[in-house]
Design a protein around this motif. Structure first.
Motif, PDB file in Angstrom:
ATOM      1  N   ASP A   1     -15.668  -6.909 -15.108  1.00  0.00           N
ATOM      2  CA  ASP A   1     -15.149  -8.219 -15.551  1.00  0.00           C
ATOM      3  C   ASP A   1     -14.215  -8.853 -14.521  1.00  0.00           C
ATOM      4  OD1 ASP A   1     -16.531  -7.948 -17.864  1.00  0.00           O
ATOM      5  OD2 ASP A   1     -14.812  -7.344 -19.090  1.00  0.00           O
ATOM      6  N   ALA A   2     -13.444  -8.013 -13.808  1.00  0.00           N
ATOM      7  CA  ALA A   2     -12.491  -8.545 -12.821  1.00  0.00           C
ATOM      8  C   ALA A   2     -13.153  -8.753 -11.455  1.00  0.00           C
ATOM      9  CB  ALA A   2     -11.298  -7.601 -12.677  1.00  0.00           C
ATOM     10  N   LEU A   3     -14.422  -8.327 -11.325  1.00  0.00           N
ATOM     11  CA  LEU A   3     -15.131  -8.477 -10.042  1.00  0.00           C
ATOM     12  C   LEU A   3     -16.258  -9.512 -10.235  1.00  0.00           C
ATOM     13  CD1 LEU A   3     -15.007  -4.733  -8.954  1.00  0.00           C
ATOM     14  CD2 LEU A   3     -13.812  -6.638  -7.892  1.00  0.00           C
ATOM     15  N   ASN A   4     -17.502  -9.059 -10.330  1.00  0.00           N
ATOM     16  CA  ASN A   4     -18.618 -10.009 -10.458  1.00  0.00           C
ATOM     17  C   ASN A   4     -18.471 -10.869 -11.703  1.00  0.00           C
ATOM     18  OD1 ASN A   4     -19.348  -7.237  -9.399  1.00  0.00           O
ATOM     19  ND2 ASN A   4     -20.942  -8.487  -8.428  1.00  0.00           N
TER      20      ASN A   4
ATOM     21  N   PRO B   1     -26.851 -16.486  -9.341  1.00  0.00           N
ATOM     22  CA  PRO B   1     -27.809 -15.650 -10.088  1.00  0.00           C
ATOM     23  C   PRO B   1     -27.700 -14.157  -9.785  1.00  0.00           C
ATOM     24  CG  PRO B   1     -28.912 -16.954  -8.389  1.00  0.00           C
ATOM     25  CD  PRO B   1     -27.518 -17.460  -8.459  1.00  0.00           C
ATOM     26  N   THR B   2     -27.382 -13.814  -8.543  1.00  0.00           N
ATOM     27  CA  THR B   2     -27.337 -12.375  -8.228  1.00  0.00           C
ATOM     28  C   THR B   2     -26.135 -11.716  -8.898  1.00  0.00           C
ATOM     29  OG1 THR B   2     -28.295 -12.964  -6.096  1.00  0.00           O
ATOM     30  CG2 THR B   2     -27.498 -10.720  -6.333  1.00  0.00           C
ATOM     31  N   ASN B   3     -24.981 -12.373  -8.843  1.00  0.00           N
ATOM     32  CA  ASN B   3     -23.802 -11.811  -9.508  1.00  0.00           C
ATOM     33  C   ASN B   3     -24.020 -11.730 -11.020  1.00  0.00           C
ATOM     34  OD1 ASN B   3     -21.248 -11.342  -7.692  1.00  0.00           O
ATOM     35  ND2 ASN B   3     -22.356 -13.068  -6.810  1.00  0.00           N
ATOM     36  N   GLN B   4     -24.690 -12.750 -11.577  1.00  0.00           N
ATOM     37  CA  GLN B   4     -24.972 -12.753 -13.022  1.00  0.00           C
ATOM     38  C   GLN B   4     -25.853 -11.564 -13.402  1.00  0.00           C
ATOM     39  OE1 GLN B   4     -25.544 -16.595 -14.457  1.00  0.00           O
ATOM     40  NE2 GLN B   4     -24.665 -15.713 -16.320  1.00  0.00           N
ATOM     41  N   MET B   5     -26.880 -11.332 -12.603  1.00  0.00           N
ATOM     42  CA  MET B   5     -27.781 -10.205 -12.875  1.00  0.00           C
ATOM     43  C   MET B   5     -27.025  -8.879 -12.764  1.00  0.00           C
ATOM     44  SD  MET B   5     -30.736  -9.122 -13.666  1.00  0.00           S
ATOM     45  CE  MET B   5     -31.956 -10.414 -13.442  1.00  0.00           C
ATOM     46  N   ILE B   6     -26.155  -8.784 -11.782  1.00  0.00           N
ATOM     47  CA  ILE B   6     -25.402  -7.541 -11.600  1.00  0.00           C
ATOM     48  C   ILE B   6     -24.469  -7.285 -12.789  1.00  0.00           C
ATOM     49  CG2 ILE B   6     -23.462  -6.635 -10.223  1.00  0.00           C
ATOM     50  CD1 ILE B   6     -25.173  -7.266  -7.767  1.00  0.00           C
ATOM     51  N   VAL B   7     -23.827  -8.347 -13.281  1.00  0.00           N
ATOM     52  CA  VAL B   7     -22.955  -8.174 -14.465  1.00  0.00           C
ATOM     53  C   VAL B   7     -23.789  -7.642 -15.630  1.00  0.00           C
ATOM     54  CG1 VAL B   7     -21.558  -9.373 -16.185  1.00  0.00           C
ATOM     55  CG2 VAL B   7     -21.311  -9.948 -13.766  1.00  0.00           C
ATOM     56  N   ARG B   8     -24.995  -8.205 -15.815  1.00  0.00           N
ATOM     57  CA  ARG B   8     -25.839  -7.776 -16.942  1.00  0.00           C
ATOM     58  C   ARG B   8     -26.262  -6.309 -16.767  1.00  0.00           C
ATOM     59  NH1 ARG B   8     -28.519 -13.381 -17.180  1.00  0.00           N
ATOM     60  NH2 ARG B   8     -27.311 -14.323 -18.858  1.00  0.00           N
TER      61      ARG B   8
ATOM     62  N   ILE C   1     -24.761  -3.891 -15.023  1.00  0.00           N
ATOM     63  CA  ILE C   1     -23.626  -2.958 -15.204  1.00  0.00           C
ATOM     64  C   ILE C   1     -23.243  -2.890 -16.682  1.00  0.00           C
ATOM     65  CG2 ILE C   1     -21.160  -2.599 -14.739  1.00  0.00           C
ATOM     66  CD1 ILE C   1     -22.826  -1.727 -12.389  1.00  0.00           C
ATOM     67  N   SER C   2     -23.270  -4.038 -17.363  1.00  0.00           N
ATOM     68  CA  SER C   2     -22.950  -4.037 -18.798  1.00  0.00           C
ATOM     69  C   SER C   2     -23.960  -3.185 -19.556  1.00  0.00           C
ATOM     70  CB  SER C   2     -22.953  -5.460 -19.360  1.00  0.00           C
ATOM     71  OG  SER C   2     -22.032  -6.239 -18.642  1.00  0.00           O
ATOM     72  N   LEU C   3     -25.226  -3.265 -19.143  1.00  0.00           N
ATOM     73  CA  LEU C   3     -26.262  -2.432 -19.777  1.00  0.00           C
ATOM     74  C   LEU C   3     -25.993  -0.947 -19.504  1.00  0.00           C
ATOM     75  CD1 LEU C   3     -28.979  -2.037 -21.225  1.00  0.00           C
ATOM     76  CD2 LEU C   3     -30.125  -2.426 -19.033  1.00  0.00           C
ATOM     77  N   ALA C   4     -25.626  -0.628 -18.271  1.00  0.00           N
ATOM     78  CA  ALA C   4     -25.339   0.783 -17.940  1.00  0.00           C
ATOM     79  C   ALA C   4     -24.158   1.299 -18.772  1.00  0.00           C
ATOM     80  CB  ALA C   4     -25.044   0.910 -16.446  1.00  0.00           C
ATOM     81  N   GLU C   5     -23.138   0.454 -18.952  1.00  0.00           N
ATOM     82  CA  GLU C   5     -21.985   0.853 -19.787  1.00  0.00           C
ATOM     83  C   GLU C   5     -22.419   1.055 -21.235  1.00  0.00           C
ATOM     84  OE1 GLU C   5     -18.086  -1.155 -17.675  1.00  0.00           O
ATOM     85  OE2 GLU C   5     -19.142  -2.310 -19.172  1.00  0.00           O
ATOM     86  N   ALA C   6     -23.257   0.125 -21.726  1.00  0.00           N
ATOM     87  CA  ALA C   6     -23.712   0.227 -23.114  1.00  0.00           C
ATOM     88  C   ALA C   6     -24.543   1.492 -23.311  1.00  0.00           C
ATOM     89  CB  ALA C   6     -24.523  -1.021 -23.487  1.00  0.00           C
ATOM     90  N   ASN C   7     -25.390   1.789 -22.322  1.00  0.00           N
ATOM     91  CA  ASN C   7     -26.192   3.018 -22.411  1.00  0.00           C
ATOM     92  C   ASN C   7     -25.318   4.264 -22.430  1.00  0.00           C
ATOM     93  OD1 ASN C   7     -28.909   2.312 -22.706  1.00  0.00           O
ATOM     94  ND2 ASN C   7     -29.066   1.747 -20.540  1.00  0.00           N
TER      95      ASN C   7
END
Ligand SMILES: NC(=O)C1=CN([C@@H]2O[C@H](COP(=O)(O)OP(=O)(O)OC[C@H]3O[C@@H](n4cnc5c(N)ncnc54)[C@H](OP(=O)(O)O)[C@@H]3O)[C@@H](O)[C@H]2O)C=CC1
Ligand SMILES: CC(C)(CO)C(=O)C(=O)O
Length: 313
Positions: free
Chosen positions: A269-272, A287-294, A296-302
């Motif tokens: 949240d404090a980076l990308n 778009p690339t930063n947006q995809m990366i946030v999604r 990483i958020s997915l990896a955290e959720a998993n």
């Protein structure tokens, strides 16, 4: 100088040890009771390029801390800043706060708790790893830049720089600190998630054409956002930071990879995430930063899903 290190994990322990070696009276403050107990019982086991050592250090829970101190070195993860400063609110007094945490927005988070005129902010390229309770390591050449958040000169800058240097830190007083922080954050936006998502290291990302293409796209977008925010961050300087990490932090696991591996929350949240939020304000496509946030958020959720599933299995 009396120093409290608030958040004494990988980085806090390494910097605390270096300040103690320089002659400061250092107290490590951390909520990890196993780490606090191990440090008090057995000393801090620290592995540095100049050799390994066991240093007797004082450690305690933040709620047990009593001031006054001259300097509070803040090294929690950025999402723990509020809780950490709240826990010692009555003991902060007239102390300076120095944050070398990753990401953008640290001065604002700290200013919710103390006078902005007593805040120093900065960035460090020092890599550090938490190996277990009472044990940390840091390998690889690095610089640490800092300045007052408000931009005023103050004798404390020199005092802190001298102390860090005496402890073996290449510390620099850098008036253009907001640009330096954005450059470091841009570097982290590229390297940390790419290593975290590919289970890789800076050496591996730098050696991969895909790694370089992705890093380039992240950096291009983040620098455009910095400029839209009025910060004169230099693309060339970010490229130098990346080249340095590709060459000298070959096998370091960036903090975001360490976090995912330990199933901890990341600082996305404090980076990308911050780049995406600020880009929206300025209508800049990222778009690339947006995809990366999604991702990483997915990896955290998993990771959370696995933890819950394993607990209930
Ligand atoms: N590691 C690295 O190589 C680098 C890290 N950084 C930055 O430095 C900062 C610290 O990172 P790092 O040292 O890796 O992180 P760590 O997770 O190793 O250390 C943070 C420590 O803070 C503790 N903590 C959590 N909440 C509180 C609280 N309320 N009060 C006091 N302590 C608390 C954590 O305990 P618990 O684990 O129990 O939550 C942990 O021991 C981050 O912003 C990071 O991005 C910058 C450059 C390099
Ligand atoms: C050590 C470094 C500079 C990445 O190489 C870092 O900032 C991190 O791990 O978060």
């Amino acid at each position: 100088m009396k120093v409290a290190v608030l958040g004494a994990g990988a980085m806090g322990s390494v910097y605390g040890a270096r300040l103690a070696r320089a002659g400061a009276d250092v107290t490590l403050l951390d909520v990890n009771a196993a780490h606090v107990d191990a440090v008090n019982r057995d000393g801090l086991h620290i592995a540095l390029d100049e050799g390994a050592a066991v240093l007797p250090m004082r450690a305690m829970a933040p709620k047990a801390f009593t001031g006054p101190v001259d300097l509070i070195l803040l090294f929690t993860k950025v999402f723990h800043t509020d809780a950490a400063l709240s826990a010692i609110a009555d003991q902060i007094g007239d102390a300076w706060i120095l944050s070398l945490q990753n990401g953008v927005g640290n001065a604002d988070r700290i200013a919710a708790h103390v006078d902005r005129a007593k805040i120093m902010i900065g960035m460090t390229m020092t890599p550090a790893e938490f190996l277990g309770p009472g044990r940390v390591a840091s390998h690889g050449a690095a610089t640490t830049d800092f300045y007052t958040a408000e931009g005023q000169a103050d004798p404390m800058l020199e005092q802190v720089a001298n102390l860090l240097q005496a402890g073996g830190v290449t510390a620099r007083i850098t008036p253009e600190i907001h640009a330096a922080i954005w450059e470091k954050a841009t570097f982290n936006c590229a390297l940390n998630p790419l290593c975290a998502l590919s289970n890789g290291t800076p050496g591996g990302v730098g050696a991969s054409p895909e790694g370089r293409v992705l890093a380039d796209a992240v950096v291009r977008e983040a620098i455009a956002v910095a400029h839209a925010c009025g910060v004169a961050a230099s693309r060339a300087h970010v490229d130098e930071l990346l080249a340095h990490a590709y060459a000298h932090h070959l096998m370091h696991e960036p903090s975001m990879l360490q976090d995912l591996n330990a199933r901890r929350r990341t600082e996305i949240d404090a980076l990308n995430g911050a780049v995406v939020a600020l880009a929206e304000r300025h209508a800049i496509p990222v778009p690339t930063n947006q995809m990366i946030v999604r991702l990483i958020s997915l990896a955290e959720a998993n990771a959370r899903f696995r933890a819950a599933h394993e607990t209930h299995a």
